[in-house]
Design an enzyme around this catalytic site. Structure first.
Site, PDB file in Angstrom:
ATOM      1  N   GLU A  32      50.230  91.637  38.477  1.00  0.00           N
ATOM      2  CA  GLU A  32      51.534  92.230  38.151  1.00  0.00           C
ATOM      3  C   GLU A  32      51.425  93.740  38.353  1.00  0.00           C
ATOM      4  O   GLU A  32      50.705  94.418  37.621  1.00  0.00           O
ATOM      5  CB  GLU A  32      51.920  91.951  36.693  1.00  0.00           C
ATOM      6  CG  GLU A  32      53.289  92.522  36.365  1.00  0.00           C
ATOM      7  CD  GLU A  32      53.563  92.743  34.880  1.00  0.00           C
ATOM      8  OE1 GLU A  32      52.620  92.984  34.099  1.00  0.00           O
ATOM      9  OE2 GLU A  32      54.748  92.682  34.504  1.00  0.00           O
TER      10      GLU A  32
ATOM     11  N   ASP B 138      48.646  89.747  33.881  1.00  0.00           N
ATOM     12  CA  ASP B 138      49.687  90.499  33.180  1.00  0.00           C
ATOM     13  C   ASP B 138      49.223  91.915  32.840  1.00  0.00           C
ATOM     14  O   ASP B 138      48.058  92.130  32.473  1.00  0.00           O
ATOM     15  CB  ASP B 138      49.998  89.753  31.867  1.00  0.00           C
ATOM     16  CG  ASP B 138      51.062  90.434  31.039  1.00  0.00           C
ATOM     17  OD1 ASP B 138      52.239  90.329  31.405  1.00  0.00           O
ATOM     18  OD2 ASP B 138      50.712  91.082  30.025  1.00  0.00           O
TER      19      ASP B 138
HETATM   20  C1  NOJ Z   1      54.326  92.099  31.138  1.00  0.00           C
HETATM   21  C2  NOJ Z   1      55.124  90.852  30.944  1.00  0.00           C
HETATM   22  O1  NOJ Z   1      55.651  90.452  32.170  1.00  0.00           O
HETATM   23  C3  NOJ Z   1      56.178  91.166  29.904  1.00  0.00           C
HETATM   24  O2  NOJ Z   1      57.093  90.106  29.782  1.00  0.00           O
HETATM   25  C4  NOJ Z   1      55.503  91.449  28.598  1.00  0.00           C
HETATM   26  O3  NOJ Z   1      56.458  91.819  27.648  1.00  0.00           O
HETATM   27  C5  NOJ Z   1      54.492  92.580  28.769  1.00  0.00           C
HETATM   28  N1  NOJ Z   1      53.646  92.384  29.894  1.00  0.00           N
HETATM   29  C6  NOJ Z   1      53.607  92.678  27.557  1.00  0.00           C
HETATM   30  O4  NOJ Z   1      52.702  91.629  27.556  1.00  0.00           O
END
Ligand code: NOJ
Length: 601
Positions: free
Chosen positions: A322, A254
């Site tokens: 991601e 993430d």
């Molecule tokens: C990326 C995640 O996919 C998202 O849902 C989240 O709010 C942010 N990172 C913060 O962790």
């Protein structure tokens, strides 16, 4: 004599010019050959002739489960791990080989689990560590892999590391990014610079106890960890080890972009995008707070930990990042021992759809893919709108068909297999902090609640998601008709049945490792051949109409090089007319939203 000298001088000049021209041509030629080589590699990778089995993450469909919204086993209105375990049969039915679970860790749920207060435990709302172990056990028995969501950039402000950091306790005092800030003329502390949070407003939060600011790229309750501190790096390596010990087969990383910030705290420059208010993230360019090169070594460290496990049992561990970057940027992640998500079909694809646009997005992935690369195509996730809302419900089947027939691993967001639609959420019902931050006038632009509604299992109350009195978000009112049970049992082909059939078809080596050659492409049409050259396995022709009008074309020329074929799969819009029928490729007609997979004869 004079003229002889003159001729000599001209000669020399001409030679020099010719030499420069020669160098220039050589340069262009070499570049062209290099480009050709990359393109051909992408289309005809050595893997095609390579008979060794592919790693599981190259042959599996990945399916994202948002645990809060998937299945509630204890009637509290919130999905949980036991709920996911109870649906393993669904994964088998739809042909999913790997499940990516969004966070289930201990969390105050300010960002629904992306604010972790214990990286090594399960939140009681989602169950226990034993429940997780049981899920992994049961999934593995069915040959399904589990990919966990790893959230390294930040913790919750309730994490004991942060609590200790606030009190200045060693060694935690330097676990987060603390800065003194400045003072205004009245002596009031003001942030050290103009850096903005992704969710809006300054990214610096004043802490009265430490009399310092801490940095957080997302919510104030999600302080950023300090990856310049080797202790933090070690702790997070241990977190990776912990979940691998608990049987995870991979992890989705993430918010990696935000892992480092520059140390000199210079203001970020204005983006100058029109109409963006100063507190919104897009108001600035983020070259000092995102995508810093230091990220590479950290990712390599996680890979090393995963390799410890891989070398023990020989089963590959998958790390997917991601990222929303363009291919030429995201491809660097391969070099770090990880794979980037390809989000081009999530963010790059805009309505109205055209065949030409989709081809351009897909083709750039293949052309720019480095030799060790492998595409991971994503069509949607918990942060982005659902397919039916972006492009129209009539294209859902075709887009599922596209995702499942491309060369590369497909990743599906839960509910897309039944074509789930977005819910309408009032400001009062809004749960997502990003939406709440922007108030009643603008919450709809930012709230992610509409596509996080409960999974629709059957026609019973709350779509069979919960036996409790109220689910955490409203169920879409169309659930009585659009649900897994109805779509599974229907005698007529449904979106779900098509999804399952396509996922099974993807087990054919042609779809896993065969080349993809584009055929007719225009505003309406996208078409391609999947084949393994030099082999006698079946060749397939895949064709879609993503446009707004009917389209009749002759597809029989190269690369199909065939006048006919048998339709083995088609979108629900035309399956009844064409299934198992022989069709001529020279005048094939498709209406908007139609798609077919044809076995070439
Ligand atoms: C990326 C995640 O996919 C998202 O849902 C989240 O709010 C942010 N990172 C913060 O962790």
């Amino acid at each position: 004599m004079g003229s002889a000298i003159k001729i000599k001088r001209v000669d020399f000049r001409t030679k020099a010019v010719l030499f420069v021209v020669f160098l220039a041509i050589l340069f262009v030629l070499l570049h062209y050959l290099r480009w050709m080589h990359t393109a051909v590699q992408a289309q005809n990778p050595r893997k095609m002739s390579d008979k060794r089995p592919l790693e599981w993450w190259k042959t599996s469909v990945i399916y994202q489960v948002y645990p809060r919204s998937y299945m509630d086993s204890n009637a509290d209105g919130i999905g949980d791990i036991k709920g996911v375990t109870s649906k393993l049969e669904h994964f088998e039915y739809i042909g999913v080989g790997a499940v990516w679970l969004s966070p289930y860790y201990k969390s105050p749920m300010k960002d629904f689990g992306y604010d972790v207060s214990d990286f090594r435990d399960v939140d009681p709302m989602f169950g226990t560590l034993q429940d997780f172990d049981e899920l992994v056990n049961q999934a593995h028995k069915r040959g399904i892999k589990i990919i966990v969501d790893f959230v390294p950039n930040h913790s919750s402000d309730k994490h004991e590391w942060f609590q200790k950091s606030c009190r200045g306790e060693k060694p935690y005092d330097d676990y987060y990014i603390w800065r003194d800030g400045k003072r205004d003329k009245d002596g009031k502390p003001i942030p050290p610079n103009n850096w903005l949070s992704v969710f809006g407003g300054t990214a610096w939060r004043w802490h009265e106890g430490r009399k310092q600011f801490y940095y957080s790229a997302f919510l104030p309750e999600q302080p950023d960890l300090n990856f310049r501190n080797p202790e933090v790096v070690r702790e997070m390596n241990d977190v990776v080890r912990f979940w691998m010990q608990h049987g995870a087969d991979g992890m989705r990383v993430d918010a990696l972009e935000q892992l480092f910030e520059t140390e000199d705290l210079k203001d970020e420059p204005r983006s100058n995008l029109p109409g963006i208010p100063p507190f919104q993230h897009e108001y600035l360019k983020h070259s000092f707070t995102t995508k810093l090169p230091e990220i590479g070594d950290i990712v390599r460290g996680w890979r090393k930990v995963m390799d410890e496990f891989e070398s023990k049992d020989g089963s590959s561990r998958f790390m997917v990042i991601e990222t929303y970057e363009a291919p030429e940027d995201r491809n660097r992640f391969y070099g770090y021992g990880s794979n980037p998500f390809n989000m081009d079909l999530v963010d790059g694809l805009k309505a109205p759809l055209t065949g030409t646009h989709i081809r351009a997005l897909v083709e750039q992935e293949y052309i720019k893919l480095p030799e060790q690369g492998w595409p991971t195509f994503v069509m949607g996730n918990h942060d982005r709108k659902r397919v039916s809302s972006k492009f129209g419900a009539e294209y859902v089947d075709a887009l599922n068909m596209l995702l499942l027939t491309l060369r590369g691993t497909p990743c599906t967001y839960y509910g897309e297999e039944i074509g789930m639609q977005e819910i309408k959420v009032t400001f009062e019902q809004t749960q997502d902090p990003w939406g709440k931050n922007f108030g009643p006038d603008r919450y709809q632009e930012f709230s992610r609640d509409p596509w996080r509604s409960p999974m629709q299992w059957d026609s019973s109350k709350h779509a069979g998601f919960t036996k409790g009195s109220s689910p955490w978000l409203p169920v879409h009112p169309d659930y009585t008709m659009r649900n897994v049970k109805v779509q599974r049992e229907s005698p007529q082909q449904t979106t779900l049945q098509l999804y399952a059939a396509l996922a099974k078809l993807r087990q054919d080596p042609v779809f896993q490792r065969g080349e993809l050659l584009f055929s007719v492409t225009d505003d309406n049409i996208l078409s391609y051949v999947r084949q393994i050259p030099g082999s006698d396995v079946s060749r397939y022709f895949v064709v879609f109409n993503f446009g707004k009008t009917k389209s009749k074309n002759d597809y029989s020329g190269a690369p199909a090089s065939s006048a006919k074929g048998v339709v083995i799969q088609a979108t629900c819009s035309l399956i009844d007319r064409v299934k198992d029928k022989e069709v001529g490729l020279n005048d094939l007609e498709l209406a908007p939203g139609d798609g077919m997979v044809i076995k070439l004869l």
